[in-house]
Design a protein around this motif. Sequence first.
Motif, PDB file in Angstrom:
ATOM      1  N   ILE A  90       0.834  -1.210   0.000  1.00 19.71           N
ATOM      2  CA  ILE A  90       0.000   0.000   0.000  1.00 19.71           C
ATOM      3  C   ILE A  90       0.866   1.257   0.000  1.00 19.71           C
ATOM      4  O   ILE A  90       0.538   2.257  -0.648  1.00 19.71           O
ATOM      5  CB  ILE A  90      -0.951   0.000   1.213  1.00 19.71           C
ATOM      6  CG1 ILE A  90      -1.970  -1.140   1.086  1.00 19.71           C
ATOM      7  CG2 ILE A  90      -1.686   1.346   1.341  1.00 19.71           C
ATOM      8  CD1 ILE A  90      -2.831  -1.340   2.313  1.00 19.71           C
ATOM      9  N   SER A  91       1.982   1.221   0.694  1.00 18.28           N
ATOM     10  CA  SER A  91       2.860   2.390   0.797  1.00 18.28           C
ATOM     11  C   SER A  91       3.434   2.798  -0.556  1.00 18.28           C
ATOM     12  O   SER A  91       3.904   3.930  -0.724  1.00 18.28           O
ATOM     13  CB  SER A  91       4.000   2.108   1.785  1.00 18.28           C
ATOM     14  OG  SER A  91       4.930   1.178   1.243  1.00 18.28           O
ATOM     15  N   GLN A  92       3.413   1.894  -1.530  1.00 15.37           N
ATOM     16  CA  GLN A  92       3.949   2.208  -2.850  1.00 15.37           C
ATOM     17  C   GLN A  92       2.919   2.864  -3.766  1.00 15.37           C
ATOM     18  O   GLN A  92       3.237   3.240  -4.899  1.00 15.37           O
ATOM     19  CB  GLN A  92       4.473   0.925  -3.508  1.00 15.37           C
ATOM     20  CG  GLN A  92       5.603   0.265  -2.727  1.00 15.37           C
ATOM     21  CD  GLN A  92       6.151  -0.945  -3.446  1.00 15.37           C
ATOM     22  OE1 GLN A  92       6.627  -0.856  -4.569  1.00 15.37           O
ATOM     23  NE2 GLN A  92       6.077  -2.104  -2.792  1.00 15.37           N
ATOM     24  N   LEU A  93       1.709   3.027  -3.261  1.00 10.74           N
ATOM     25  CA  LEU A  93       0.632   3.614  -4.059  1.00 10.74           C
ATOM     26  C   LEU A  93       0.351   5.048  -3.632  1.00 10.74           C
ATOM     27  O   LEU A  93       0.402   5.380  -2.454  1.00 10.74           O
ATOM     28  CB  LEU A  93      -0.652   2.795  -3.895  1.00 10.74           C
ATOM     29  CG  LEU A  93      -0.602   1.315  -4.240  1.00 10.74           C
ATOM     30  CD1 LEU A  93      -1.926   0.661  -3.867  1.00 10.74           C
ATOM     31  CD2 LEU A  93      -0.299   1.106  -5.710  1.00 10.74           C
ATOM     32  N   GLU A  94       0.042   5.879  -4.602  1.00 14.98           N
ATOM     33  CA  GLU A  94      -0.434   7.216  -4.285  1.00 14.98           C
ATOM     34  C   GLU A  94      -1.916   7.131  -3.926  1.00 14.98           C
ATOM     35  O   GLU A  94      -2.648   6.283  -4.420  1.00 14.98           O
ATOM     36  CB  GLU A  94      -0.243   8.151  -5.482  1.00 14.98           C
ATOM     37  CG  GLU A  94       1.209   8.429  -5.834  1.00 14.98           C
ATOM     38  CD  GLU A  94       1.339   9.428  -6.965  1.00 14.98           C
ATOM     39  OE1 GLU A  94       0.298   9.901  -7.451  1.00 14.98           O
ATOM     40  OE2 GLU A  94       2.479   9.713  -7.365  1.00 14.98           O
ATOM     41  N   ASN A  95      -2.353   8.022  -3.049  1.00 12.46           N
ATOM     42  CA  ASN A  95      -3.774   8.157  -2.693  1.00 12.46           C
ATOM     43  C   ASN A  95      -4.342   6.981  -1.903  1.00 12.46           C
ATOM     44  O   ASN A  95      -5.563   6.824  -1.815  1.00 12.46           O
ATOM     45  CB  ASN A  95      -4.628   8.385  -3.948  1.00 12.46           C
ATOM     46  CG  ASN A  95      -4.183   9.589  -4.739  1.00 12.46           C
ATOM     47  OD1 ASN A  95      -3.723  10.579  -4.173  1.00 12.46           O
ATOM     48  ND2 ASN A  95      -4.277   9.511  -6.047  1.00 12.46           N
ATOM     49  N   PHE A  96      -3.470   6.156  -1.326  1.00 12.40           N
ATOM     50  CA  PHE A  96      -3.927   5.087  -0.444  1.00 12.40           C
ATOM     51  C   PHE A  96      -3.164   5.201   0.874  1.00 12.40           C
ATOM     52  O   PHE A  96      -1.942   5.388   0.873  1.00 12.40           O
ATOM     53  CB  PHE A  96      -3.689   3.702  -1.064  1.00 12.40           C
ATOM     54  CG  PHE A  96      -4.638   3.369  -2.173  1.00 12.40           C
ATOM     55  CD1 PHE A  96      -5.758   2.576  -1.940  1.00 12.40           C
ATOM     56  CD2 PHE A  96      -4.431   3.851  -3.451  1.00 12.40           C
ATOM     57  CE1 PHE A  96      -6.635   2.265  -2.964  1.00 12.40           C
ATOM     58  CE2 PHE A  96      -5.300   3.557  -4.490  1.00 12.40           C
ATOM     59  CZ  PHE A  96      -6.407   2.765  -4.244  1.00 12.40           C
ATOM     60  N   LYS A  97      -3.884   5.067   1.990  1.00 19.92           N
ATOM     61  CA  LYS A  97      -3.258   5.230   3.305  1.00 19.92           C
ATOM     62  C   LYS A  97      -3.789   4.182   4.275  1.00 19.92           C
ATOM     63  O   LYS A  97      -5.000   3.960   4.364  1.00 19.92           O
ATOM     64  CB  LYS A  97      -3.550   6.631   3.855  1.00 19.92           C
ATOM     65  CG  LYS A  97      -2.942   6.904   5.222  1.00 19.92           C
ATOM     66  CD  LYS A  97      -3.305   8.296   5.711  1.00 19.92           C
ATOM     67  CE  LYS A  97      -2.701   8.573   7.086  1.00 19.92           C
ATOM     68  NZ  LYS A  97      -3.064   9.923   7.587  1.00 19.92           N
ATOM     69  N   VAL A  98      -2.871   3.522   4.988  1.00 15.38           N
ATOM     70  CA  VAL A  98      -3.271   2.567   6.024  1.00 15.38           C
ATOM     71  C   VAL A  98      -3.602   3.347   7.290  1.00 15.38           C
ATOM     72  O   VAL A  98      -2.741   4.018   7.871  1.00 15.38           O
ATOM     73  CB  VAL A  98      -2.148   1.556   6.311  1.00 15.38           C
ATOM     74  CG1 VAL A  98      -2.569   0.611   7.444  1.00 15.38           C
ATOM     75  CG2 VAL A  98      -1.809   0.748   5.070  1.00 15.38           C
ATOM     76  N   ILE A  99      -4.849   3.282   7.723  1.00 11.22           N
ATOM     77  CA  ILE A  99      -5.233   3.996   8.948  1.00 11.22           C
ATOM     78  C   ILE A  99      -5.254   3.069  10.164  1.00 11.22           C
ATOM     79  O   ILE A  99      -5.290   3.541  11.295  1.00 11.22           O
ATOM     80  CB  ILE A  99      -6.605   4.693   8.790  1.00 11.22           C
ATOM     81  CG1 ILE A  99      -7.724   3.663   8.566  1.00 11.22           C
ATOM     82  CG2 ILE A  99      -6.561   5.709   7.672  1.00 11.22           C
ATOM     83  CD1 ILE A  99      -9.113   4.265   8.681  1.00 11.22           C
ATOM     84  N   ALA A 100      -5.222   1.757   9.905  1.00 11.50           N
ATOM     85  CA  ALA A 100      -5.180   0.802  11.021  1.00 11.50           C
ATOM     86  C   ALA A 100      -4.702  -0.553  10.527  1.00 11.50           C
ATOM     87  O   ALA A 100      -4.988  -0.956   9.400  1.00 11.50           O
ATOM     88  CB  ALA A 100      -6.555   0.661  11.674  1.00 11.50           C
ATOM     89  N   SER A 101      -3.965  -1.250  11.391  1.00  9.86           N
ATOM     90  CA  SER A 101      -3.492  -2.608  11.113  1.00  9.86           C
ATOM     91  C   SER A 101      -3.904  -3.470  12.298  1.00  9.86           C
ATOM     92  O   SER A 101      -3.463  -3.234  13.431  1.00  9.86           O
ATOM     93  CB  SER A 101      -1.969  -2.601  10.929  1.00  9.86           C
ATOM     94  OG  SER A 101      -1.494  -3.878  10.596  1.00  9.86           O
ATOM     95  N   CYS A 102      -4.745  -4.468  12.054  1.00  7.40           N
ATOM     96  CA  CYS A 102      -5.388  -5.209  13.137  1.00  7.40           C
ATOM     97  C   CYS A 102      -5.042  -6.692  13.102  1.00  7.40           C
ATOM     98  O   CYS A 102      -4.905  -7.292  12.028  1.00  7.40           O
ATOM     99  CB  CYS A 102      -6.907  -5.052  13.038  1.00  7.40           C
ATOM    100  SG  CYS A 102      -7.481  -3.337  12.961  1.00  7.40           S
ATOM    101  N   GLN A 103      -4.941  -7.294  14.295  1.00  6.56           N
ATOM    102  CA  GLN A 103      -4.615  -8.710  14.416  1.00  6.56           C
ATOM    103  C   GLN A 103      -5.845  -9.605  14.389  1.00  6.56           C
ATOM    104  O   GLN A 103      -5.719 -10.816  14.272  1.00  6.56           O
ATOM    105  CB  GLN A 103      -3.842  -8.955  15.709  1.00  6.56           C
ATOM    106  CG  GLN A 103      -2.480  -8.297  15.741  1.00  6.56           C
ATOM    107  CD  GLN A 103      -1.718  -8.629  17.008  1.00  6.56           C
ATOM    108  OE1 GLN A 103      -2.282  -9.163  17.962  1.00  6.56           O
ATOM    109  NE2 GLN A 103      -0.425  -8.332  17.029  1.00  6.56           N
ATOM    110  N   SER A 104      -7.021  -9.027  14.513  1.00  6.77           N
ATOM    111  CA  SER A 104      -8.234  -9.839  14.556  1.00  6.77           C
ATOM    112  C   SER A 104      -9.419  -9.051  14.014  1.00  6.77           C
ATOM    113  O   SER A 104      -9.387  -7.817  13.920  1.00  6.77           O
ATOM    114  CB  SER A 104      -8.543 -10.256  15.990  1.00  6.77           C
ATOM    115  OG  SER A 104      -8.924  -9.122  16.761  1.00  6.77           O
ATOM    116  N   ALA A 105     -10.478  -9.783  13.674  1.00  3.87           N
ATOM    117  CA  ALA A 105     -11.703  -9.146  13.216  1.00  3.87           C
ATOM    118  C   ALA A 105     -12.343  -8.323  14.331  1.00  3.87           C
ATOM    119  O   ALA A 105     -12.945  -7.279  14.066  1.00  3.87           O
ATOM    120  CB  ALA A 105     -12.674 -10.219  12.722  1.00  3.87           C
TER     121      ALA A 105
END
Length: 233
Positions: free
Chosen positions: A22-37
């Motif tokens: 995702i970091s290699q794309l423009e206009n996309f941002k990770v707002i959270a990274s989760c270990q579970s649903a």
Amino acid sequence: MTYACVVVDDEDLARRLIENHISQLENFKVIASCQSAIEASKILKNEKVDLLFLDIEMPVLTGTDFFANLIQKPKVIFTTAYRDYALDGFELNAVDYLLKPITFGRFFKAIEKFLEQQQPKIEIPNEVNEVSNDYIFVRKDRKQVKVFFNDILYIESVKDYIRIVTPEENHLVKHGITSFEELLDSRFVRTHRSYIVNENKVTAYTKQDVEIGKIEIPISDSYREVIQEFFKG
């Protein structure tokens, strides 16, 4: 526009791989990274999420069960190490289904599917009109737009259309990729039934893909030998 993404996977390495893609794309941002649903459900209640990368096989609550029970559903791309789950993912109207380990080329194709779904449904199809040795004119928003062949990075087939990708913008054109290939000169080469690349824009290649900067374009088995010879020559 920036698209807010949430990555959900119980494996740290799998999450980091998606985050790196995702970091290699423009206009996309990770707002959270989760270990579970369960952890992801808290984010979805409090944040606007455009795209969810969701692992299927997770402890306590699977990704498909979690997504099926969401009231407000963002777009979702399912990820898993098990091919057998593909049908479950598509029955939930997923954008795509990615089988681990996920290459950037396959990831990028999924992103393109997502972006295609963001296009206005009333978009007027573009058409190829005038062709010369150096450029073509395509119809866009009731205008004839000149596209120089030298500016084209690659061409992708999208159902009954082709997407002409340049550094400045993309052009969605009502045209078959095979007949469009006949309009191109020798600097262009087919790598896949869905892709044509501009040799002058290629920065690296392997047996599996062609790289144009950070973009990876897949090479299919039927074109592999041709590609190897093309770049050797």
